[in-house]
Design a protein around this motif. Structure first.
Motif, PDB file in Angstrom:
ATOM      1  N   GLU A   1      52.791  -2.533  71.081  1.00 30.99           N
ATOM      2  CA  GLU A   1      53.333  -3.849  71.343  1.00 30.99           C
ATOM      3  C   GLU A   1      54.800  -3.989  70.972  1.00 30.99           C
ATOM      4  OE1 GLU A   1      50.829  -6.791  69.593  1.00 30.99           O
ATOM      5  OE2 GLU A   1      49.036  -5.889  70.418  1.00 30.99           O
ATOM      6  N   CYS A   2      55.296  -3.144  70.107  1.00 39.67           N
ATOM      7  CA  CYS A   2      56.676  -3.300  69.640  1.00 39.67           C
ATOM      8  C   CYS A   2      57.600  -2.222  70.180  1.00 39.67           C
ATOM      9  CB  CYS A   2      56.711  -3.305  68.112  1.00 39.67           C
ATOM     10  SG  CYS A   2      55.784  -4.676  67.410  1.00 39.67           S
ATOM     11  N   GLY A   3      57.128  -1.454  71.144  1.00 38.15           N
ATOM     12  CA  GLY A   3      57.996  -0.463  71.759  1.00 38.15           C
ATOM     13  C   GLY A   3      58.260   0.741  70.892  1.00 38.15           C
ATOM     14  N   GLY A   4      57.272   1.174  70.123  1.00 40.39           N
ATOM     15  CA  GLY A   4      57.444   2.322  69.235  1.00 40.39           C
ATOM     16  C   GLY A   4      57.887   3.572  69.966  1.00 40.39           C
ATOM     17  N   ALA A   5      57.303   3.850  71.135  1.00 40.45           N
ATOM     18  CA  ALA A   5      57.662   5.052  71.887  1.00 40.45           C
ATOM     19  C   ALA A   5      59.111   4.978  72.361  1.00 40.45           C
ATOM     20  CB  ALA A   5      56.709   5.240  73.057  1.00 40.45           C
ATOM     21  N   ALA A   6      59.512   3.813  72.855  1.00 40.07           N
ATOM     22  CA  ALA A   6      60.889   3.653  73.323  1.00 40.07           C
ATOM     23  C   ALA A   6      61.874   3.773  72.164  1.00 40.07           C
ATOM     24  CB  ALA A   6      61.056   2.308  74.033  1.00 40.07           C
ATOM     25  N   THR A   7      61.521   3.187  71.035  1.00 45.55           N
ATOM     26  CA  THR A   7      62.387   3.268  69.853  1.00 45.55           C
ATOM     27  C   THR A   7      62.524   4.710  69.388  1.00 45.55           C
ATOM     28  OG1 THR A   7      61.761   1.045  69.180  1.00 45.55           O
ATOM     29  CG2 THR A   7      62.695   2.477  67.473  1.00 45.55           C
ATOM     30  N   ALA A   8      61.419   5.432  69.345  1.00 46.29           N
ATOM     31  CA  ALA A   8      61.452   6.842  68.937  1.00 46.29           C
ATOM     32  C   ALA A   8      62.313   7.652  69.904  1.00 46.29           C
ATOM     33  CB  ALA A   8      60.037   7.404  68.865  1.00 46.29           C
ATOM     34  N   ALA A   9      62.170   7.402  71.197  1.00 39.73           N
ATOM     35  CA  ALA A   9      62.957   8.130  72.190  1.00 39.73           C
ATOM     36  C   ALA A   9      64.454   7.872  72.007  1.00 39.73           C
ATOM     37  CB  ALA A   9      62.516   7.747  73.598  1.00 39.73           C
ATOM     38  N   ARG A  10      64.820   6.598  71.785  1.00 37.35           N
ATOM     39  CA  ARG A  10      66.237   6.266  71.579  1.00 37.35           C
ATOM     40  C   ARG A  10      66.796   6.931  70.326  1.00 37.35           C
ATOM     41  NH1 ARG A  10      64.450   1.217  73.123  1.00 37.35           N
ATOM     42  NH2 ARG A  10      64.483   0.434  71.000  1.00 37.35           N
ATOM     43  N   ALA A  11      65.944   7.106  69.322  1.00 37.98           N
ATOM     44  CA  ALA A  11      66.379   7.716  68.059  1.00 37.98           C
ATOM     45  C   ALA A  11      66.217   9.228  68.068  1.00 37.98           C
ATOM     46  CB  ALA A  11      65.577   7.123  66.906  1.00 37.98           C
ATOM     47  N   ASP A  12      65.758   9.774  69.195  1.00 38.86           N
ATOM     48  CA  ASP A  12      65.485  11.209  69.305  1.00 38.86           C
ATOM     49  C   ASP A  12      64.546  11.657  68.187  1.00 38.86           C
ATOM     50  OD1 ASP A  12      65.630  13.690  70.544  1.00 38.86           O
ATOM     51  OD2 ASP A  12      67.317  14.337  69.289  1.00 38.86           O
ATOM     52  N   ALA A  13      63.498  10.859  67.974  1.00 39.48           N
ATOM     53  CA  ALA A  13      62.527  11.117  66.909  1.00 39.48           C
ATOM     54  C   ALA A  13      61.125  11.258  67.503  1.00 39.48           C
ATOM     55  CB  ALA A  13      62.541   9.971  65.900  1.00 39.48           C
ATOM     56  N   ARG A  14      60.259  11.893  66.784  1.00 37.49           N
ATOM     57  CA  ARG A  14      58.864  11.993  67.193  1.00 37.49           C
ATOM     58  C   ARG A  14      58.114  10.751  66.737  1.00 37.49           C
ATOM     59  NH1 ARG A  14      59.309  17.387  65.053  1.00 37.49           N
ATOM     60  NH2 ARG A  14      59.517  18.830  66.768  1.00 37.49           N
ATOM     61  N   LEU A  15      57.170  10.316  67.545  1.00 42.90           N
ATOM     62  CA  LEU A  15      56.306   9.204  67.188  1.00 42.90           C
ATOM     63  C   LEU A  15      54.896   9.737  67.024  1.00 42.90           C
ATOM     64  CD1 LEU A  15      55.737   6.135  66.869  1.00 42.90           C
ATOM     65  CD2 LEU A  15      55.287   6.121  69.340  1.00 42.90           C
ATOM     66  N   PHE A  16      54.319   9.510  65.856  1.00 43.25           N
ATOM     67  CA  PHE A  16      52.929   9.880  65.610  1.00 43.25           C
ATOM     68  C   PHE A  16      52.119   8.592  65.524  1.00 43.25           C
ATOM     69  CE2 PHE A  16      53.625  14.259  64.903  1.00 43.25           C
ATOM     70  CZ  PHE A  16      54.851  14.385  64.268  1.00 43.25           C
ATOM     71  N   VAL A  17      51.231   8.398  66.470  1.00 43.64           N
ATOM     72  CA  VAL A  17      50.365   7.230  66.456  1.00 43.64           C
ATOM     73  C   VAL A  17      49.062   7.657  65.804  1.00 43.64           C
ATOM     74  CG1 VAL A  17      49.119   5.526  67.832  1.00 43.64           C
ATOM     75  CG2 VAL A  17      51.417   6.271  68.519  1.00 43.64           C
ATOM     76  N   ILE A  18      48.743   7.005  64.708  1.00 42.45           N
ATOM     77  CA  ILE A  18      47.497   7.294  63.991  1.00 42.45           C
ATOM     78  C   ILE A  18      46.610   6.070  64.120  1.00 42.45           C
ATOM     79  CG2 ILE A  18      46.438   7.821  61.782  1.00 42.45           C
ATOM     80  CD1 ILE A  18      49.066   9.191  60.987  1.00 42.45           C
ATOM     81  N   GLU A  19      45.487   6.257  64.779  1.00 44.39           N
ATOM     82  CA  GLU A  19      44.517   5.177  64.917  1.00 44.39           C
ATOM     83  C   GLU A  19      43.389   5.435  63.936  1.00 44.39           C
ATOM     84  OE1 GLU A  19      41.387   3.356  68.166  1.00 44.39           O
ATOM     85  OE2 GLU A  19      43.161   4.417  68.895  1.00 44.39           O
ATOM     86  N   THR A  20      43.130   4.462  63.094  1.00 50.84           N
ATOM     87  CA  THR A  20      42.065   4.623  62.104  1.00 50.84           C
ATOM     88  C   THR A  20      40.858   3.784  62.488  1.00 50.84           C
ATOM     89  OG1 THR A  20      42.915   2.840  60.701  1.00 50.84           O
ATOM     90  CG2 THR A  20      43.726   5.074  60.254  1.00 50.84           C
ATOM     91  N   ARG A  21      39.718   4.320  62.142  1.00 53.32           N
ATOM     92  CA  ARG A  21      38.458   3.608  62.394  1.00 53.32           C
ATOM     93  C   ARG A  21      37.566   3.731  61.176  1.00 53.32           C
ATOM     94  NH1 ARG A  21      36.910   5.686  68.408  1.00 53.32           N
ATOM     95  NH2 ARG A  21      38.593   4.606  69.478  1.00 53.32           N
ATOM     96  N   LEU A  22      36.856   2.672  60.917  1.00 51.08           N
ATOM     97  CA  LEU A  22      35.832   2.679  59.870  1.00 51.08           C
ATOM     98  C   LEU A  22      34.538   2.276  60.570  1.00 51.08           C
ATOM     99  CD1 LEU A  22      35.041   3.033  56.945  1.00 51.08           C
ATOM    100  CD2 LEU A  22      35.723   0.683  56.539  1.00 51.08           C
ATOM    101  N   PRO A  23      33.682   3.262  60.887  1.00 48.98           N
ATOM    102  CA  PRO A  23      32.507   2.975  61.703  1.00 48.98           C
ATOM    103  C   PRO A  23      31.478   2.046  61.050  1.00 48.98           C
ATOM    104  CG  PRO A  23      32.753   5.356  61.371  1.00 48.98           C
ATOM    105  CD  PRO A  23      33.833   4.673  60.610  1.00 48.98           C
ATOM    106  N   ASN A  24      31.421   2.008  59.744  1.00 46.88           N
ATOM    107  CA  ASN A  24      30.438   1.182  59.051  1.00 46.88           C
ATOM    108  C   ASN A  24      31.002  -0.234  58.899  1.00 46.88           C
ATOM    109  OD1 ASN A  24      29.138  -0.215  56.830  1.00 46.88           O
ATOM    110  ND2 ASN A  24      28.117   1.715  56.376  1.00 46.88           N
ATOM    111  N   GLU A  25      30.453  -1.182  59.676  1.00 42.86           N
ATOM    112  CA  GLU A  25      30.998  -2.543  59.679  1.00 42.86           C
ATOM    113  C   GLU A  25      30.875  -3.227  58.319  1.00 42.86           C
ATOM    114  OE1 GLU A  25      30.451  -6.781  61.949  1.00 42.86           O
ATOM    115  OE2 GLU A  25      30.143  -4.958  63.107  1.00 42.86           O
ATOM    116  N   GLN A  26      29.787  -2.990  57.605  1.00 47.15           N
ATOM    117  CA  GLN A  26      29.635  -3.611  56.281  1.00 47.15           C
ATOM    118  C   GLN A  26      30.718  -3.117  55.319  1.00 47.15           C
ATOM    119  OE1 GLN A  26      25.509  -2.611  55.445  1.00 47.15           O
ATOM    120  NE2 GLN A  26      24.914  -4.739  55.810  1.00 47.15           N
TER     121      GLN A  26
END
Length: 124
Positions: free
Chosen positions: A32-57
């Motif tokens: 939503e905030c343009g992380g990929a575009a920002t990383a590209a402009r800065a000539d930097a790598r973007l690592f997207v880490i998606e976390t999940r906690l399967p146990n709802e409780q």
């Protein structure tokens, strides 16, 4: 996680607590905030880490036990977390990501580091 892993996290500006980032923060920062575009402009790598906690409780317990990291910051309620409009990651739409199960924080942090290392080696 080894002492060396912890040191590498600290060198990159992460604390052990931040080593298991909240699912909302990173995905929103990227998609939503343009992380990929920002990383590209800065000539930097973007690592997207998606976390999940399967146990709802357990997820609810963690949300309700959170405390603010700085004065004046209000933590979301469980109902707010549930209605935040979360859209699961999609590699075709969002690009590659590292998917981490946060059931065990130590394992999750080690997996995040391993994923970053693997991605780094792959892109050299």
């Amino acid at each position: 996680m080894t002492a060396s892993d912890r040191e590498q996290l600290r060198e990159r500006g992460w604390s052990e607590r931040r080593a298991t980032p909240r699912r909302v923060g990173l995905r929103r920062a990227s998609a939503e905030c343009g992380g990929a575009a920002t990383a590209a402009r800065a000539d930097a790598r973007l690592f997207v880490i998606e976390t999940r906690l399967p146990n709802e409780q357990e997820h609810r317990r963690r949300v309700e036990a959170r405390t603010a990291d700085f004065p004046g910051h209000r933590m979301p309620t469980w109902d707010e977390v549930q209605s935040d409009g979360w859209i699961p990651g999609d590699e075709e739409r969002d690009g590659p990501r590292i998917l981490i199960d946060t059931t065990d924080a130590e394992v999750a942090a080690a997996q995040a580091l391993a994923g970053i290392r693997a991605h780094h080696q792959h892109t050299l």
